[in-house]
Design a protein around this motif. Structure first.
Motif, mmCIF file in Angstrom:
data_model
loop_
_atom_site.group_PDB
_atom_site.id
_atom_site.type_symbol
_atom_site.label_atom_id
_atom_site.label_comp_id
_atom_site.label_asym_id
_atom_site.label_seq_id
_atom_site.Cartn_x
_atom_site.Cartn_y
_atom_site.Cartn_z
ATOM 1 N N ASP A 1 33.741 43.304 40.822
ATOM 2 C CA ASP A 1 33.674 43.545 42.263
ATOM 3 C C ASP A 1 34.094 44.988 42.533
ATOM 4 N N ASN B 1 40.473 34.724 46.276
ATOM 5 C CA ASN B 1 41.251 35.964 46.208
ATOM 6 C C ASN B 1 40.805 36.987 47.246
ATOM 7 N N GLU B 2 40.166 36.502 48.315
ATOM 8 C CA GLU B 2 39.758 37.413 49.392
ATOM 9 C C GLU B 2 40.988 37.988 50.100
ATOM 10 N N LEU C 1 36.356 34.758 43.727
ATOM 11 C CA LEU C 1 36.305 35.777 44.781
ATOM 12 C C LEU C 1 36.714 35.192 46.130
ATOM 13 N N THR C 2 36.318 33.948 46.391
ATOM 14 C CA THR C 2 36.690 33.283 47.647
ATOM 15 C C THR C 2 38.197 33.070 47.719
ATOM 16 N N SER D 1 37.057 45.707 46.699
ATOM 17 C CA SER D 1 38.483 45.491 46.416
ATOM 18 C C SER D 1 38.575 44.914 45.014
ATOM 19 N N LYS E 1 30.196 37.780 49.658
ATOM 20 C CA LYS E 1 31.654 37.932 49.602
ATOM 21 C C LYS E 1 32.076 39.323 49.139
ATOM 22 N N GLU E 2 31.267 39.953 48.301
ATOM 23 C CA GLU E 2 31.651 41.214 47.685
ATOM 24 C C GLU E 2 30.408 42.008 47.316
#
Length: 676
Positions: free
Chosen positions: A636, A675-676, A672-673, A639, A606-607
């Motif tokens: 992260d 707030n993608e 993280l998922t 972003s 994801k990051e």
């Protein structure tokens, strides 16, 4: 008409001297003396003594006896919560034409609504007594308050403000007022065997029998009155009772409620009823008995904003209950809401992840400084602080060896190997550390020379040669000890201290002051140990997280904030150059990306994450077997949206820092998922 000079009587207060009134009586007091004494006794709220100075015939005209007269005054002035009466002015006038005296005085009465000004005028008469004639005050109800007549009453009403709410960044309440059920007993409906019913109810509601007995033994209790016993949990509904319980009734009660319960207790705090000590300290007379006051956390810090301001009215009413005049009226002002940067969902998820292990987590937005979560585990349910704990509940909390009342996110810890990122940045800034510089290190132990005696720096993995990225990836203590010695104590302290060690972060929470050392780094062993976050280095996890923000922000450290305000602009301070920040960030990415990196288990598609893990040994001397705390700092990089810092206590033989990364990974991945 002419003024008479008021005489101030000075009576020696020595053993055997008669009370002042007896002195006046024995010496045929003048109108001036009677007037002075009347005003003095009124200002001191000595109504029994005041009664001796007035005409009893006048009092009887208004259907008062000495007892009912003093009770009337006590009821009125205690009813408006009079704390003091201050005399502002007084004068005695003599009317030549009518040969009468008139006394005028003004007072300031401090009440539950603040100051009330009142003006009075008194007249005098001579009354015959067995000892001759005496001057007396001619009394009528206007000497209670101007304008009062026979049958009038003083009515006082207090209007309580609504306490402000504490809200998370999305408007979710973390503290609010809520109507809940209060369980109570009507004694006359308990049945024939009250003792047996108390035992039954105690077992059913899991409330000690003693609480029932103490409540029912209060002096005001009668057979047909509701006697409160306990506030029920917020989710309770009377319909859920599965037994017939004679004498048990419920009424609603508004209390302070904390939806997140133990998950945010150390941050939000709680309110409790004001104690006698609180009331003594209350110089502004804001609180009265029964009021609630913030006792810890943000409830205490923002007490003034949250509580609002009481309103009320003090008025004179006639016999029919109709308003005649208003003595004082104050509009109620509700408390203000406090909006936090905290994400309640992240706070809750992190708390659940920490269960079973003592420790703490902080999460900060690395670009804005907004605190997203502040977790301390174990914790306590603040709702029990409001409603009252049972002895068993208090015992369970107080005897818990993991200390649930200890706020761990504000406590200080040796940061262990997470500090190596700061040491690397300090060396790069000093010009002694270079990413490509390699050190030849052999074995798992090292000391500079024999001057160190039996003291060695140890590492967990044997490797040689070692460069800065290697040393950060698998956390080499010896490498960073040698780098610090080459840098020197002066450069090390100068550069490392810029990472917030001089900062008062000005957060509305108590943070203990971090330190690089107790009193300066004055020897090589302490310098070597400090380089990998031991020695005398102590930091809170809030500070440790903030100290990593320069690696995200081109070398600028972002100050953490907890209160959400419109047009919030990040406050940052330059700490290192953008080149140094970029170099360290790239190395921290390898801590996750490399297969042998200590935070490799955090790797996600994801990051691109950057991290530093660490453990810190807790022992009083070298060679002994101590405990270990485990740490991780992760953020992260593509972003940037979260920088998470976590500590778990006592991770020795449980995987060290890998145990910590495994605990936080599911929550981090979920965040993280989302707030993608």
């Amino acid at each position: 008409m002419k003024k008479i000079i008021i005489l101030v009587l000075v009576v020696a207060l020595t053993v055997g001297v008669l009370p002042l009134w007896h002195y006046l009586k024995a010496n045929k007091a003048t109108p001036e003396e009677v007037f002075n004494e009347y005003v003095r006794q009124f200002s001191q709220q000595n109504y029994e003594e005041m009664f001796k100075l007035i005409s009893e015939g006048d009092v009887e005209t208004y259907d008062y006896t000495k007892k009912s007269f003093t009770e009337k005054y006590h009821a009125i002035f205690s009813g408006i919560e009079t704390s003091s009466i201050e005399v502002l002015s007084k004068e005695l006038l003599y009317e030549d034409d009518s040969e009468t005296y008139k006394g005028l005085f003004k007072v300031k009465i401090n009440t539950f609504l603040g100051e009330v000004s009142a003006s009075y005028q008194t007249f005098f008469k001579e009354e015959k007594t067995k000892d001759g004639k005496e001057w007396k005050i001619k009394w009528n109800p206007s000497l209670i308050f101007a304008g009062m007549e026979k049958g009038d009453k003083v009515s006082a009403q207090s209007f309580l403000p609504q306490r402000g709410e504490i809200l998370d960044r999305n408007g979710n309440p973390l503290a609010l007022d809520k109507d809940v059920y209060e369980m109570g007993i009507i004694p006359g409906k308990l049945g024939e065997s009250k003792e047996a019913e108390i035992i039954k109810l105690s077992a059913y509601f899991k409330i000690p029998e003693q609480r029932f007995r103490q409540a029912l033994d209060q002096k005001w209790v009668t057979e047909d009155i509701f006697v409160p016993i306990a506030v029920m949990p917020a989710e309770f509904q009377p319909e859920s009772l599965d037994e017939d319980l004679p004498g048990v009734y419920f009424q609603t009660k508004r209390i302070r409620y904390y939806p997140e319960k133990d998950r945010a207790a150390h941050l939000i705090g709680y309110v409790k009823q004001a104690t006698s000590e609180d009331l003594k300290k209350d110089a502004d007379h804001v609180y009265t008995s029964g009021d609630y006051i913030g006792k810890s956390g943000l409830e205490q810090v923002y007490e003034k904003q949250l509580r609002g301001k009481k309103g009320g009215i003090i008025q004179i009413k006639n016999e029919k209950g109709e308003q005649k005049s208003i003595l004082k009226q104050v509009d109620v002002i509700n408390g203000k809401n406090i909006n936090l940067t905290i994400d309640a969902a992240l706070q809750s998820n992190m708390y659940e992840a920490m269960k079973q292990d003592a420790g703490a987590v902080s999460a900060i937005h690395p670009l804005t400084g907004e605190m997203l979560a502040l977790v301390s585990y174990p914790s306590f349910d603040p709702n029990l602080m409001v409603s009252g704990m049972t002895a068993e509940q208090w015992k369970a909390y107080s005897e818990n060896p993991q200390l649930p009342f200890l706020n761990r996110f504000s406590s200080l810890y040796a940061p262990g190997s997470t500090f190596k990122a700061i040491t690397a940045a300090s060396g790069l800034t000093a010009g002694t550390t270079f990413p490509e510089k390699k050190r030849e290190i052999s074995g798992l132990q090292w000391r500079k020379d024999n001057s160190w005696g039996g003291y060695f720096v140890t590492r967990v993995k044997e490797a040689s040669p070692v460069d800065m990225v290697d040393a950060l990836s698998y956390s080499d203590n010896i490498y960073f000890a040698q780098e610090a010695l080459e840098m020197g104590a002066a450069n090390f302290e100068k550069n490392a201290s810029t990472f917030g060690f001089q900062e008062d972060f000005q957060l509305p929470i108590h943070l203990k002051k971090s330190q690089l050392s107790n009193d300066g780094i004055e020897n090589e062993v302490l310098l070597a140990d400090s380089a990998y976050g031991q020695g005398e280095v102590l930091m809170s996890i809030v500070h440790l997280g903030a100290a990593f923000t320069p690696f995200v922000n081109d070398g600028n450290m972002v100050m953490p904030v907890l209160i959400k305000e419109e047009n919030n602009k990040p406050i940052d301070k330059p700490v290192i150059s953008s080149e140094v920040a970029s170099t360290v960030q790239k190395a921290l990415i390898q801590v996750v990306e490399r297969g042998n990196g200590t935070a490799h288990n955090l790797k996600t598609a994801k990051e691109v994450l950057a991290a530093k893990t660490g453990t810190a040994e807790l022992k009083s001397k070298k060679g002994e077997d101590g405990k270990e705390n485990g740490f991780v700092v992760v953020f992260d990089t593509k972003s940037p949206s979260i920088l998470l810092t976590a500590i778990v206590e006592d991770v020795k033989n449980r995987g060290g820092s890998h145990y910590v990364t495994a605990k936080i990974k599911p929550v981090l991945d979920q965040y993280l998922t989302e707030n993608e």
